[in-house]
Design an enzyme around this catalytic site. Structure first.
Site, PDB file in Angstrom:
ATOM      1  N   GLU A 128      46.559  -3.968   6.232  1.00 12.07           N
ATOM      2  CA  GLU A 128      47.578  -2.978   5.849  1.00 12.07           C
ATOM      3  C   GLU A 128      47.159  -1.602   6.357  1.00 12.07           C
ATOM      4  O   GLU A 128      45.992  -1.214   6.215  1.00 12.07           O
ATOM      5  CB  GLU A 128      47.720  -2.948   4.331  1.00 12.07           C
ATOM      6  CG  GLU A 128      48.562  -1.807   3.787  1.00 12.07           C
ATOM      7  CD  GLU A 128      48.339  -1.568   2.302  1.00 12.07           C
ATOM      8  OE1 GLU A 128      48.475  -0.401   1.864  1.00 12.07           O
ATOM      9  OE2 GLU A 128      48.008  -2.513   1.578  1.00 12.07           O
ATOM     10  N   THR A 130      51.490   2.559   1.259  1.00  5.68           N
ATOM     11  CA  THR A 130      51.856   3.877   0.741  1.00  5.68           C
ATOM     12  C   THR A 130      53.318   4.203   1.061  1.00  5.68           C
ATOM     13  O   THR A 130      53.655   5.313   1.450  1.00  5.68           O
ATOM     14  CB  THR A 130      50.915   4.988   1.263  1.00  5.68           C
ATOM     15  OG1 THR A 130      49.563   4.532   1.231  1.00  5.68           O
ATOM     16  CG2 THR A 130      50.991   6.220   0.367  1.00  5.68           C
ATOM     17  N   LYS A 164      50.659  -5.583  -6.747  1.00  8.04           N
ATOM     18  CA  LYS A 164      49.416  -4.869  -6.433  1.00  8.04           C
ATOM     19  C   LYS A 164      48.875  -4.233  -7.700  1.00  8.04           C
ATOM     20  O   LYS A 164      49.538  -3.381  -8.301  1.00  8.04           O
ATOM     21  CB  LYS A 164      49.714  -3.818  -5.370  1.00  8.04           C
ATOM     22  CG  LYS A 164      48.634  -2.783  -5.129  1.00  8.04           C
ATOM     23  CD  LYS A 164      49.109  -1.824  -4.055  1.00  8.04           C
ATOM     24  CE  LYS A 164      48.260  -0.580  -3.969  1.00  8.04           C
ATOM     25  NZ  LYS A 164      48.672   0.299  -2.860  1.00  8.04           N
TER      26      LYS A 164
END
Length: 201
Positions: A43, A73, A133
């Protein structure tokens, strides 16, 4: 769609790489080390437009190996056009936002939102998500994962945020599907340990 994607992407993948604030060359080099160690998932956080060239470079490198790369993000719906154009296969957010989840689903992009409370987990489940997450995992701790797995046995967690290799076994034992690491991939000894963990998964 999202659950099915991550069920496959994280299958027997106890570790993943999250590479923040790196140049394109440095991120590609770190991703190559991760892939060489058997880690499939990488990522690239895109907290600003400055990170998009890095995302594009790692996506291109991953494509040569037939591997997907995610964009992290993602905190605004407007980011989807940019990360999609850059080739991101999935998106990750530090928190849970229904508008972002719906935007990802509308675009057919698997999305992994961040959660830190039972209420957020309930909301994510109502939105149809089963991979979440746990963020910041280093603050929440392995015991939090174990506690959440009790009432939510159908939810799988990716532990992200301040994680180090030495902490990974405890989180995996607590029920985490995948632990995200960063600069561990810069260390030769750590990469050897990572490769061993990946082979044994």
């Amino acid at each position: 769609m999202t659950t099915a994607y991550f069920d496959i992407a994280f299958d027997r993948q106890p570790l993943m790489g999250v590479f923040r604030n790196l140049s394109a060359a440095a991120a590609v080099a770190r991703a190559e080390r991760a892939w060489d160690a058997g880690v499939r998932n990488v990522e690239i956080p895109v907290q600003s437009a400055d990170a998009l060239p890095t995302l594009r470079a790692v996506v291109a490198a991953g494509r040569e190996r037939g591997l997907d790369v995610g964009a992290g993000t993602v905190v605004d719906v407007d980011q989807f056009a940019e990360v999609s154009a850059a080739g991101a296969a999935y998106t990750v957010s530090p928190g849970l936002d229904a508008d972002i989840v719906r935007a990802a689903l509308e675009r057919g992009i698997p999305h992994l939102p961040g959660v830190a409370t039972p209420s957020e987990i309930l909301t994510a489940r109502r939105l149809g998500l089963r991979w979440l997450k746990a963020f910041p995992a280093s603050v929440l701790g392995a015991d939090w994962i174990r506690a959440m797995r009790g009432p939510f046995p159908d939810v799988r967690f990716v532990a992200t945020g301040g994680m180090v290799l030495d902490a990974a076994p405890a989180f995996l034992a607590a029920g985490v599907g995948t632990v995200a690491l960063g600069d561990a991939f810069d260390d030769d000894e750590a990469c050897e340990r990572i490769a061993t963990m990946m082979r044994d998964a």
